[in-house]
Write a protein that holds these residues in place. Structure first.
Motif, PDB file in Angstrom:
ATOM      1  N   TYR A  22     154.567  59.616  -2.311  1.00  0.00           N
ATOM      2  CA  TYR A  22     154.535  61.058  -2.742  1.00  0.00           C
ATOM      3  C   TYR A  22     154.245  61.120  -4.383  1.00  0.00           C
ATOM      4  CZ  TYR A  22     157.945  61.657   1.037  1.00  0.00           C
ATOM      5  OH  TYR A  22     158.494  61.761   2.148  1.00  0.00           O
ATOM      6  N   CYS A  23     154.144  59.736  -4.840  1.00  0.00           N
ATOM      7  CA  CYS A  23     153.832  59.728  -6.346  1.00  0.00           C
ATOM      8  C   CYS A  23     153.024  58.362  -6.507  1.00  0.00           C
ATOM      9  CB  CYS A  23     154.929  59.993  -7.149  1.00  0.00           C
ATOM     10  SG  CYS A  23     156.268  58.423  -7.119  1.00  0.00           S
ATOM     11  N   ARG A  24     152.389  58.498  -7.882  1.00  0.00           N
ATOM     12  CA  ARG A  24     151.708  57.286  -8.288  1.00  0.00           C
ATOM     13  C   ARG A  24     152.253  57.040  -9.755  1.00  0.00           C
ATOM     14  NH1 ARG A  24     147.049  58.766  -8.139  1.00  0.00           N
ATOM     15  NH2 ARG A  24     146.840  59.359 -10.467  1.00  0.00           N
ATOM     16  N   LEU A  25     152.646  55.724 -10.091  1.00  0.00           N
ATOM     17  CA  LEU A  25     153.241  55.327 -11.382  1.00  0.00           C
ATOM     18  C   LEU A  25     151.762  54.624 -12.061  1.00  0.00           C
ATOM     19  CD1 LEU A  25     156.571  53.645 -10.891  1.00  0.00           C
ATOM     20  CD2 LEU A  25     155.890  56.221 -11.033  1.00  0.00           C
ATOM     21  N   GLU A  26     151.526  55.409 -13.260  1.00  0.00           N
ATOM     22  CA  GLU A  26     150.586  54.552 -14.037  1.00  0.00           C
ATOM     23  C   GLU A  26     150.804  54.382 -15.569  1.00  0.00           C
ATOM     24  OE1 GLU A  26     147.272  57.201 -12.686  1.00  0.00           O
ATOM     25  OE2 GLU A  26     147.330  58.288 -14.759  1.00  0.00           O
ATOM     26  N   ARG A  27     150.322  53.588 -16.053  1.00  0.00           N
ATOM     27  CA  ARG A  27     150.789  53.562 -17.580  1.00  0.00           C
ATOM     28  C   ARG A  27     150.468  54.698 -18.389  1.00  0.00           C
ATOM     29  NH1 ARG A  27     150.678  48.772 -20.998  1.00  0.00           N
ATOM     30  NH2 ARG A  27     151.180  50.349 -22.308  1.00  0.00           N
ATOM     31  N   VAL A  28     151.127  55.028 -19.166  1.00  0.00           N
ATOM     32  CA  VAL A  28     151.285  56.196 -19.811  1.00  0.00           C
ATOM     33  C   VAL A  28     149.780  56.230 -20.889  1.00  0.00           C
ATOM     34  CG1 VAL A  28     152.106  57.680 -21.978  1.00  0.00           C
ATOM     35  CG2 VAL A  28     153.333  56.655 -20.091  1.00  0.00           C
ATOM     36  N   ASN A  29     148.952  57.193 -20.523  1.00  0.00           N
ATOM     37  CA  ASN A  29     147.884  57.485 -21.303  1.00  0.00           C
ATOM     38  C   ASN A  29     147.866  58.588 -21.900  1.00  0.00           C
ATOM     39  OD1 ASN A  29     144.829  58.639 -21.544  1.00  0.00           O
ATOM     40  ND2 ASN A  29     144.604  56.350 -21.274  1.00  0.00           N
ATOM     41  N   VAL A  30     147.674  58.985 -23.434  1.00  0.00           N
ATOM     42  CA  VAL A  30     147.819  59.992 -24.115  1.00  0.00           C
ATOM     43  C   VAL A  30     146.866  61.024 -23.846  1.00  0.00           C
ATOM     44  CG1 VAL A  30     147.961  60.854 -26.472  1.00  0.00           C
ATOM     45  CG2 VAL A  30     148.914  58.764 -26.178  1.00  0.00           C
ATOM     46  N   GLU A  31     145.440  60.525 -23.754  1.00  0.00           N
ATOM     47  CA  GLU A  31     144.657  61.508 -23.522  1.00  0.00           C
ATOM     48  C   GLU A  31     144.582  62.287 -21.951  1.00  0.00           C
ATOM     49  OE1 GLU A  31     139.627  61.760 -23.150  1.00  0.00           O
ATOM     50  OE2 GLU A  31     140.665  60.190 -24.054  1.00  0.00           O
ATOM     51  N   ARG A  32     145.036  61.392 -20.795  1.00  0.00           N
ATOM     52  CA  ARG A  32     145.183  61.912 -19.600  1.00  0.00           C
ATOM     53  C   ARG A  32     146.419  62.611 -19.450  1.00  0.00           C
ATOM     54  NH1 ARG A  32     143.817  56.613 -17.780  1.00  0.00           N
ATOM     55  NH2 ARG A  32     145.964  56.349 -17.050  1.00  0.00           N
ATOM     56  N   HIS A  33     147.639  62.213 -20.081  1.00  0.00           N
ATOM     57  CA  HIS A  33     148.869  62.739 -19.710  1.00  0.00           C
ATOM     58  C   HIS A  33     149.526  63.817 -20.610  1.00  0.00           C
ATOM     59  CE1 HIS A  33     148.934  58.691 -17.742  1.00  0.00           C
ATOM     60  NE2 HIS A  33     148.514  59.506 -16.736  1.00  0.00           N
ATOM     61  N   VAL A  34     149.007  63.821 -21.918  1.00  0.00           N
ATOM     62  CA  VAL A  34     150.203  64.508 -22.661  1.00  0.00           C
ATOM     63  C   VAL A  34     150.048  66.082 -22.278  1.00  0.00           C
ATOM     64  CG1 VAL A  34     147.866  64.954 -24.347  1.00  0.00           C
ATOM     65  CG2 VAL A  34     150.203  65.227 -25.238  1.00  0.00           C
TER      66      VAL A  34
END
Length: 240
Positions: A34-46
């Protein structure tokens, strides 16, 4: 189990002659059903995260967190920038595989490789993530990485002792309550007594099987409602 004693008649713990340090979590993404965990990335996720958090009707989701609520995108950007730069806590974004959007974050923290101890915390789930299979799967994916891939022997959960939903979640996920550390933290201008929970490696195999059973597509009907609860799946695997 018979208590071990040393040559002086003193009680001592079980020997661990083959113990080797656990490994660091690393940056590799973790993908589930159902989901993917990935390191927080400011540009992609904010933008995804700020928009998801703003969709809540009020600020109650931030009451027991050391940060937030955020009155502007810039304020959240500043916070997320700090989270993304932190090696411990190591923050992950939760990506909804059905939309590709980030809907929350959580972290592996207090990473003690030498003793094989790690904690899941800093859980900031938006309303789009709360009470969904994704939310449960996100916790499971970190547990599985810690025990099966990285060799940890203890997985911890801690929260404000007054945070009833967090304590209930820990129990649902199969953690064992260990007690209260009184006056452990000061945050947001108030005291925090901290409730401690853990899972140890010997408890993990039936827990893993219980999570896998609950997360299986066959456990959900056409409307997405669970057929068996996670507690029932875990209890069944434990033979209780």
């Amino acid at each position: 189990m018979e208590q071990r004693v040393n040559e002086y008649g003193q009680a001592v713990g079980e020997p661990m002659p083959n113990w080797q340090s656990a490994r660091a979590p690393g940056d590799q993404p973790i993908t589930g059903r159902y989901c993917r965990l990935e390191r927080v990335n400011v540009e992609r996720h904010v933008d995804d995260l700020y928009e998801a958090y703003r969709a809540a009707p009020d600020a109650r989701d931030w009451t027991y967190l050391s940060v937030g609520p955020f009155e502007s995108r810039q304020a959240y950007l500043d916070c997320l920038t700090a989270l993304a730069a932190s090696p411990d806590p190591l923050h992950y974004a939760v990506i909804d595989l059905s939309t590709g959007k980030a809907v929350g974050t959580l972290a592996l923290m207090r990473i003690d490789k030498a003793n094989g101890v790690i904690e899941v915390g800093f859980i900031v789930f938006s309303r789009r993530l709360q009470k969904t299979p994704m939310a449960t799967e996100a916790i499971f994916l970190l547990m599985r990485r810690a025990f099966d891939e990285l060799g940890y022997r203890r997985f911890e959960w801690k929260c404000d002792a007054l945070n009833a939903p967090s304590r209930s979640a820990a129990a649902r996920f199969g953690f064992t309550f260990e007690g209260i550390f009184r006056q452990a933290v000061v945050y947001k201008g108030r005291n925090r007594d901290t409730a401690w929970f853990s899972i140890i490696d010997s408890e993990w195999p039936p827990l893993r099987a219980g999570f896998e059973e609950w997360l299986d597509e066959a456990n959900f009907d056409a409307q997405g409602m669970q057929r068996r609860t996670l507690r029932d799946c875990i209890s069944g695997q434990r033979g209780m």
